[in-house]
Design a protein around this motif. Structure first.
Motif, PDB file in Angstrom:
ATOM      1  N   TYR A  71       0.844  -1.202   0.000  1.00 21.36           N
ATOM      2  CA  TYR A  71       0.000   0.000   0.000  1.00 21.36           C
ATOM      3  C   TYR A  71       0.875   1.245   0.000  1.00 21.36           C
ATOM      4  CZ  TYR A  71      -4.678  -1.923   0.760  1.00 21.36           C
ATOM      5  OH  TYR A  71      -5.883  -2.531   0.604  1.00 21.36           O
ATOM      6  N   GLU A  72       1.915   1.181   0.820  1.00 25.88           N
ATOM      7  CA  GLU A  72       2.851   2.292   0.964  1.00 25.88           C
ATOM      8  C   GLU A  72       3.531   2.606  -0.375  1.00 25.88           C
ATOM      9  OE1 GLU A  72       4.160   5.257   3.360  1.00 25.88           O
ATOM     10  OE2 GLU A  72       2.683   3.716   3.851  1.00 25.88           O
ATOM     11  N   ASP A  73       3.954   1.528  -1.069  1.00 27.65           N
ATOM     12  CA  ASP A  73       4.635   1.694  -2.358  1.00 27.65           C
ATOM     13  C   ASP A  73       3.749   2.392  -3.379  1.00 27.65           C
ATOM     14  OD1 ASP A  73       6.810   0.473  -1.389  1.00 27.65           O
ATOM     15  OD2 ASP A  73       6.469  -1.473  -2.353  1.00 27.65           O
ATOM     16  N   GLY A  74       2.462   2.089  -3.326  1.00 26.51           N
ATOM     17  CA  GLY A  74       1.583   2.569  -4.385  1.00 26.51           C
ATOM     18  C   GLY A  74       0.849   3.850  -4.063  1.00 26.51           C
ATOM     19  N   LYS A  75       1.232   4.523  -2.964  1.00 29.26           N
ATOM     20  CA  LYS A  75       0.459   5.709  -2.591  1.00 29.26           C
ATOM     21  C   LYS A  75       0.810   6.908  -3.471  1.00 29.26           C
ATOM     22  CE  LYS A  75       3.439   7.459   1.094  1.00 29.26           C
ATOM     23  NZ  LYS A  75       3.617   7.610   2.528  1.00 29.26           N
ATOM     24  N   ILE A  76      -0.210   7.689  -3.732  1.00 32.08           N
ATOM     25  CA  ILE A  76      -0.033   8.871  -4.576  1.00 32.08           C
ATOM     26  C   ILE A  76      -0.441  10.090  -3.754  1.00 32.08           C
ATOM     27  CG2 ILE A  76      -0.857  10.023  -6.689  1.00 32.08           C
ATOM     28  CD1 ILE A  76      -1.743   7.031  -7.518  1.00 32.08           C
ATOM     29  N   PRO A  77       0.447  11.090  -3.695  1.00 32.89           N
ATOM     30  CA  PRO A  77       0.077  12.271  -2.915  1.00 32.89           C
ATOM     31  C   PRO A  77      -1.066  13.046  -3.573  1.00 32.89           C
ATOM     32  CG  PRO A  77       2.332  12.423  -3.764  1.00 32.89           C
ATOM     33  CD  PRO A  77       1.741  11.190  -4.330  1.00 32.89           C
ATOM     34  N   ILE A  78      -2.015  13.478  -2.790  1.00 36.10           N
ATOM     35  CA  ILE A  78      -3.080  14.339  -3.307  1.00 36.10           C
ATOM     36  C   ILE A  78      -3.154  15.580  -2.435  1.00 36.10           C
ATOM     37  CG2 ILE A  78      -4.535  12.594  -4.432  1.00 36.10           C
ATOM     38  CD1 ILE A  78      -6.177  12.475  -1.843  1.00 36.10           C
ATOM     39  N   GLY A  79      -3.880  16.558  -2.864  1.00 37.94           N
ATOM     40  CA  GLY A  79      -3.983  17.791  -2.089  1.00 37.94           C
ATOM     41  C   GLY A  79      -2.750  18.652  -2.268  1.00 37.94           C
ATOM     42  N   LYS A  80      -2.660  19.701  -1.460  1.00 35.39           N
ATOM     43  CA  LYS A  80      -1.563  20.660  -1.601  1.00 35.39           C
ATOM     44  C   LYS A  80      -0.256  20.077  -1.078  1.00 35.39           C
ATOM     45  CE  LYS A  80      -4.619  24.571  -0.911  1.00 35.39           C
ATOM     46  NZ  LYS A  80      -5.543  24.361   0.228  1.00 35.39           N
TER      47      LYS A  80
ATOM     48  N   PHE B   1      -4.536   5.765  -1.779  1.00 35.17           N
ATOM     49  CA  PHE B   1      -3.999   4.406  -1.814  1.00 35.17           C
ATOM     50  C   PHE B   1      -4.790   3.572  -2.814  1.00 35.17           C
ATOM     51  CE2 PHE B   1      -2.889   6.035   2.310  1.00 35.17           C
ATOM     52  CZ  PHE B   1      -1.578   5.620   2.451  1.00 35.17           C
ATOM     53  N   THR B   2      -4.073   2.866  -3.643  1.00 31.97           N
ATOM     54  CA  THR B   2      -4.786   2.018  -4.607  1.00 31.97           C
ATOM     55  C   THR B   2      -4.589   0.550  -4.267  1.00 31.97           C
ATOM     56  OG1 THR B   2      -2.908   2.563  -5.981  1.00 31.97           O
ATOM     57  CG2 THR B   2      -5.042   3.391  -6.696  1.00 31.97           C
ATOM     58  N   LYS B   3      -5.643  -0.197  -4.574  1.00 32.39           N
ATOM     59  CA  LYS B   3      -5.585  -1.627  -4.315  1.00 32.39           C
ATOM     60  C   LYS B   3      -5.247  -2.359  -5.597  1.00 32.39           C
ATOM     61  CE  LYS B   3      -8.252  -3.558  -0.988  1.00 32.39           C
ATOM     62  NZ  LYS B   3      -9.356  -4.244  -0.335  1.00 32.39           N
ATOM     63  N   THR B   4      -4.009  -2.812  -5.707  1.00 29.39           N
ATOM     64  CA  THR B   4      -3.601  -3.531  -6.923  1.00 29.39           C
ATOM     65  C   THR B   4      -4.015  -4.995  -6.803  1.00 29.39           C
ATOM     66  OG1 THR B   4      -1.490  -4.079  -5.924  1.00 29.39           O
ATOM     67  CG2 THR B   4      -1.580  -2.051  -7.206  1.00 29.39           C
TER      68      THR B   4
END
Ligand code: ZN
Length: 174
Positions: A15-24, A32-35
């Motif tokens: 989960y940590e590997d695939g996280k994408i920052p959003i917001g400011k 977090f995306t579920k692969t």
């Protein structure tokens, strides 16, 4: 248990590997995306958890059956004492409590089914602190004191044995 921990770590790492920052910027918000890989790991995790809980339940069934098979006329149990009774290092506190409640409820059910009187002692009944010889209450008994020594009649006894004698005489207060 080790396998379970490892799998849990794997999942959170994915989960940590695939996280994408959003917001400011600097906001610390992530998506977090579920692969498919995570889904697969989570399925495996669930299977292990189910297997472990089956083993535990099985153990509870075996133990309670052994107790009931000795055909006592009466069984007295104490209410959950988190500090004193839960000391299995391999199980989390939540699971220990859950197991304890399950153990008690299955024991109660099997007792009733076999015509054995089943009594739950009051949570504040001083089973450990009471001298089973003379009835004096030893207020300063510590958890680490494994041997009960009576300040009044000098009786010496294993702590748990003393407590179980007291519990065997327990009477429900009306
Ligand atoms: Zn005594």
């Amino acid at each position: 248990m080790r396998i379970l921990k490892r799998k849990q770590k794997q999942v959170s790492r994915k989960y940590e590997d695939g996280k994408i920052p959003i917001g400011k910027e600097g906001e610390n918000r992530y998506k977090f995306t579920k692969t498919n890989n995570i889904k697969k790991l989570e399925r495996e995790l669930k299977l292990i958890q189910r297997r472990l809980s089956n083993i535990r339940l099985n153990h509870i069934h075996q133990t309670t059956t052994t107790i009931v098979k000795t055909k006592p006329s009466r069984i007295v149990v104490e209410d959950l004492n988190v500090k004193g009774m839960l000391k299995n290092k391999h199980l989390s506190k939540a699971i220990q409590e859950q197991c304890f409640h399950k153990f008690i409820s299955i024991l109660e059910y099997k007792s009733k089914f076999n015509g054995i009187e089943f009594v739950k002692a009051d949570r504040f009944y001083p089973s450990s602190k009471t001298c089973s010889c003379c009835g004096v209450i030893k207020k300063d008994l510590k958890l680490k004191d494994r041997v009960f020594v009576c300040p009044s009649c000098n009786a010496r006894m294993d702590r748990d044995k003393n407590a179980s004698i007291n519990l065997s005489r327990y009477k429900k207060s009306a």
